[in-house]
Design a protein around this motif. Structure first.
Motif, PDB file in Angstrom:
ATOM      1  N   GLN A 193       0.837  -1.182   0.000  1.00 46.96           N
ATOM      2  CA  GLN A 193       0.000   0.000   0.000  1.00 46.96           C
ATOM      3  C   GLN A 193       0.882   1.246   0.000  1.00 46.96           C
ATOM      4  OE1 GLN A 193       0.571  -1.985   2.465  1.00 46.96           O
ATOM      5  NE2 GLN A 193       0.479  -0.980   4.455  1.00 46.96           N
ATOM      6  N   VAL A 194       0.271   2.378  -0.327  1.00 47.53           N
ATOM      7  CA  VAL A 194       1.009   3.628  -0.381  1.00 47.53           C
ATOM      8  C   VAL A 194       1.248   4.129   1.040  1.00 47.53           C
ATOM      9  CG1 VAL A 194       1.006   6.005  -1.193  1.00 47.53           C
ATOM     10  CG2 VAL A 194      -0.002   4.200  -2.605  1.00 47.53           C
ATOM     11  N   GLN A 195       2.508   4.512   1.294  1.00 44.36           N
ATOM     12  CA  GLN A 195       2.853   5.124   2.587  1.00 44.36           C
ATOM     13  C   GLN A 195       3.675   6.361   2.342  1.00 44.36           C
ATOM     14  OE1 GLN A 195       4.682   2.033   5.153  1.00 44.36           O
ATOM     15  NE2 GLN A 195       2.988   2.469   6.546  1.00 44.36           N
ATOM     16  N   LEU A 196       3.307   7.431   3.050  1.00 43.65           N
ATOM     17  CA  LEU A 196       4.064   8.678   3.024  1.00 43.65           C
ATOM     18  C   LEU A 196       4.407   9.021   4.468  1.00 43.65           C
ATOM     19  CD1 LEU A 196       1.776  10.676   0.555  1.00 43.65           C
ATOM     20  CD2 LEU A 196       3.903   9.498   0.004  1.00 43.65           C
ATOM     21  N   VAL A 197       5.682   9.157   4.756  1.00 38.20           N
ATOM     22  CA  VAL A 197       6.120   9.403   6.124  1.00 38.20           C
ATOM     23  C   VAL A 197       6.910  10.701   6.176  1.00 38.20           C
ATOM     24  CG1 VAL A 197       7.420   8.522   8.086  1.00 38.20           C
ATOM     25  CG2 VAL A 197       6.204   6.924   6.579  1.00 38.20           C
ATOM     26  N   GLU A 198       6.306  11.697   6.840  1.00 40.81           N
ATOM     27  CA  GLU A 198       6.951  13.001   6.972  1.00 40.81           C
ATOM     28  C   GLU A 198       7.835  13.045   8.208  1.00 40.81           C
ATOM     29  OE1 GLU A 198       2.628  14.220   5.600  1.00 40.81           O
ATOM     30  OE2 GLU A 198       3.493  12.843   7.074  1.00 40.81           O
ATOM     31  N   SER A 199       8.841  13.889   8.154  1.00 46.06           N
ATOM     32  CA  SER A 199       9.701  14.144   9.300  1.00 46.06           C
ATOM     33  C   SER A 199      10.314  15.526   9.165  1.00 46.06           C
ATOM     34  CB  SER A 199      10.803  13.082   9.398  1.00 46.06           C
ATOM     35  OG  SER A 199      11.618  13.100   8.245  1.00 46.06           O
ATOM     36  N   GLY A 200      10.879  16.027  10.250  1.00 46.74           N
ATOM     37  CA  GLY A 200      11.605  17.286  10.199  1.00 46.74           C
ATOM     38  C   GLY A 200      10.907  18.470  10.828  1.00 46.74           C
ATOM     39  N   GLY A 201       9.678  18.282  11.280  1.00 44.50           N
ATOM     40  CA  GLY A 201       8.989  19.397  11.920  1.00 44.50           C
ATOM     41  C   GLY A 201       9.557  19.700  13.293  1.00 44.50           C
ATOM     42  N   GLY A 202       9.069  20.787  13.894  1.00 38.51           N
ATOM     43  CA  GLY A 202       9.537  21.151  15.220  1.00 38.51           C
ATOM     44  C   GLY A 202       9.223  22.591  15.549  1.00 38.51           C
ATOM     45  N   LEU A 203       9.853  23.052  16.615  1.00 40.11           N
ATOM     46  CA  LEU A 203       9.689  24.426  17.074  1.00 40.11           C
ATOM     47  C   LEU A 203      10.896  25.240  16.627  1.00 40.11           C
ATOM     48  CD1 LEU A 203       8.343  26.621  18.880  1.00 40.11           C
ATOM     49  CD2 LEU A 203       9.623  25.636  20.806  1.00 40.11           C
ATOM     50  N   VAL A 204      10.643  26.372  16.016  1.00 38.99           N
ATOM     51  CA  VAL A 204      11.726  27.222  15.530  1.00 38.99           C
ATOM     52  C   VAL A 204      11.346  28.678  15.777  1.00 38.99           C
ATOM     53  CG1 VAL A 204      10.789  27.306  13.178  1.00 38.99           C
ATOM     54  CG2 VAL A 204      13.242  27.657  13.551  1.00 38.99           C
ATOM     55  N   GLN A 205      12.349  29.513  15.977  1.00 37.43           N
ATOM     56  CA  GLN A 205      12.103  30.939  16.192  1.00 37.43           C
ATOM     57  C   GLN A 205      11.826  31.630  14.861  1.00 37.43           C
ATOM     58  OE1 GLN A 205      15.445  32.546  18.364  1.00 37.43           O
ATOM     59  NE2 GLN A 205      14.571  31.911  20.326  1.00 37.43           N
ATOM     60  N   PRO A 206      11.103  32.739  14.895  1.00 40.02           N
ATOM     61  CA  PRO A 206      10.896  33.511  13.661  1.00 40.02           C
ATOM     62  C   PRO A 206      12.237  33.845  13.006  1.00 40.02           C
ATOM     63  CG  PRO A 206       9.463  34.322  15.386  1.00 40.02           C
ATOM     64  CD  PRO A 206      10.376  33.313  16.038  1.00 40.02           C
ATOM     65  N   GLY A 207      12.265  33.696  11.677  1.00 41.94           N
ATOM     66  CA  GLY A 207      13.494  33.901  10.923  1.00 41.94           C
ATOM     67  C   GLY A 207      14.329  32.657  10.762  1.00 41.94           C
ATOM     68  N   GLY A 208      13.968  31.600  11.455  1.00 40.94           N
ATOM     69  CA  GLY A 208      14.722  30.356  11.389  1.00 40.94           C
ATOM     70  C   GLY A 208      14.354  29.504  10.194  1.00 40.94           C
ATOM     71  N   SER A 209      14.971  28.327  10.156  1.00 42.58           N
ATOM     72  CA  SER A 209      14.783  27.413   9.028  1.00 42.58           C
ATOM     73  C   SER A 209      14.482  26.000   9.516  1.00 42.58           C
ATOM     74  CB  SER A 209      16.046  27.367   8.151  1.00 42.58           C
ATOM     75  OG  SER A 209      16.332  28.621   7.589  1.00 42.58           O
ATOM     76  N   LEU A 210      13.767  25.271   8.686  1.00 44.50           N
ATOM     77  CA  LEU A 210      13.530  23.848   8.886  1.00 44.50           C
ATOM     78  C   LEU A 210      13.509  23.177   7.524  1.00 44.50           C
ATOM     79  CD1 LEU A 210      10.599  23.642  11.498  1.00 44.50           C
ATOM     80  CD2 LEU A 210      12.962  22.901  11.865  1.00 44.50           C
ATOM     81  N   ARG A 211      13.862  21.891   7.500  1.00 43.70           N
ATOM     82  CA  ARG A 211      13.701  21.113   6.284  1.00 43.70           C
ATOM     83  C   ARG A 211      12.825  19.909   6.589  1.00 43.70           C
ATOM     84  NH1 ARG A 211      17.783  17.906   2.154  1.00 43.70           N
ATOM     85  NH2 ARG A 211      17.888  16.407   3.871  1.00 43.70           N
ATOM     86  N   LEU A 212      11.722  19.829   5.878  1.00 42.57           N
ATOM     87  CA  LEU A 212      10.824  18.686   5.995  1.00 42.57           C
ATOM     88  C   LEU A 212      11.182  17.644   4.942  1.00 42.57           C
ATOM     89  CD1 LEU A 212       7.373  20.493   6.431  1.00 42.57           C
ATOM     90  CD2 LEU A 212       9.099  19.950   8.160  1.00 42.57           C
ATOM     91  N   SER A 213      11.007  16.394   5.317  1.00 41.09           N
ATOM     92  CA  SER A 213      11.223  15.285   4.387  1.00 41.09           C
ATOM     93  C   SER A 213       9.974  14.417   4.340  1.00 41.09           C
ATOM     94  CB  SER A 213      12.406  14.421   4.833  1.00 41.09           C
ATOM     95  OG  SER A 213      13.597  15.151   4.891  1.00 41.09           O
ATOM     96  N   CYS A 214       9.744  13.803   3.207  1.00 40.20           N
ATOM     97  CA  CYS A 214       8.622  12.871   3.056  1.00 40.20           C
ATOM     98  C   CYS A 214       9.113  11.682   2.248  1.00 40.20           C
ATOM     99  CB  CYS A 214       7.456  13.537   2.357  1.00 40.20           C
ATOM    100  SG  CYS A 214       6.125  12.401   1.897  1.00 40.20           S
ATOM    101  N   ALA A 215       9.189  10.536   2.915  1.00 38.72           N
ATOM    102  CA  ALA A 215       9.622   9.310   2.257  1.00 38.72           C
ATOM    103  C   ALA A 215       8.399   8.538   1.773  1.00 38.72           C
ATOM    104  CB  ALA A 215      10.436   8.464   3.224  1.00 38.72           C
ATOM    105  N   ALA A 216       8.393   8.195   0.503  1.00 39.04           N
ATOM    106  CA  ALA A 216       7.249   7.521  -0.103  1.00 39.04           C
ATOM    107  C   ALA A 216       7.566   6.067  -0.416  1.00 39.04           C
ATOM    108  CB  ALA A 216       6.848   8.241  -1.389  1.00 39.04           C
ATOM    109  N   SER A 217       6.566   5.218  -0.285  1.00 38.73           N
ATOM    110  CA  SER A 217       6.681   3.829  -0.694  1.00 38.73           C
ATOM    111  C   SER A 217       5.334   3.381  -1.245  1.00 38.73           C
ATOM    112  CB  SER A 217       7.109   2.941   0.481  1.00 38.73           C
ATOM    113  OG  SER A 217       6.174   3.009   1.529  1.00 38.73           O
TER     114      SER A 217
END
Length: 113
Positions: free
Chosen positions: A1-25
Motif C-alpha cells: 500500500q502507499v505510505q508517506l512518512v513526513e519528518s523534520g517538523g519542530g519548534l523554531v524561532q521567527p526567521g529560522g529554518s527547517l527542512r521537511l522530508s517525506c519518504a514515499a513507498s
C-alpha cells in the motif's frame, strides 16, 4: 500500500529554518508529482508547493522566495526547505501524492519566540 512518512517538523524561532522530508513507498515515485500542504488551527488545508515529474515547481504566494520544494527520485523522497519562517507558517504540514487521496500523517511546524 502507499505510505508517506513526513519528518523534520519542530519548534523554531521567527526567521529560522527547517527542512521537511517525506519518504514515499508503494508508488512509482518518479512517475508522480508530489505536493506539500499545510493546515493551521481553524483554517482549511492549503497547498504550499508542488513539484512535478520533470522538476517544475509551483508555490503559494505566501511562501514564494522563502520555501523550496525538491525531490530525490533515487531515495523516493520529497523535501521542503523552509527559510525565513514566520509565525503565520505555524501549521501541520502534510505530504501528498499530487491530485490523489494519498496523504502522510503530518508533521507539526511551530514558529514562535
Amino acid at each position: 500500500q502507499v505510505q508517506l512518512v513526513e519528518s523534520g517538523g519542530g519548534l523554531v524561532q521567527p526567521g529560522g529554518s527547517l527542512r521537511l522530508s517525506c519518504a514515499a513507498s508503494g508508488i512509482i515515485f518518479s512517475f508522480n508529482a508530489m505536493g506539500w500542504y499545510r493546515q493551521a488551527p481553524g483554517k482549511q488545508r492549503e497547498l504550499v508547493a508542488v513539484i512535478r515529474v520533470g522538476g517544475s515547481t509551483n508555490y503559494a504566494d505566501s511562501v514564494k522566495g522563502r520555501f523550496t520544494i525538491s525531490r530525490d527520485n533515487a531515495k523516493n523522497t520529497v523535501y521542503l526547505q523552509m527559510n525565513s519562517l514566520k509565525p503565520e507558517d505555524t501549521a501541520v504540514y502534510y505530504c501528498n501524492v499530487h491530485m490523489t487521496d494519498y496523504w502522510g500523517q503530518g508533521t507539526q511546524v511551530t514558529v514562535s519566540s
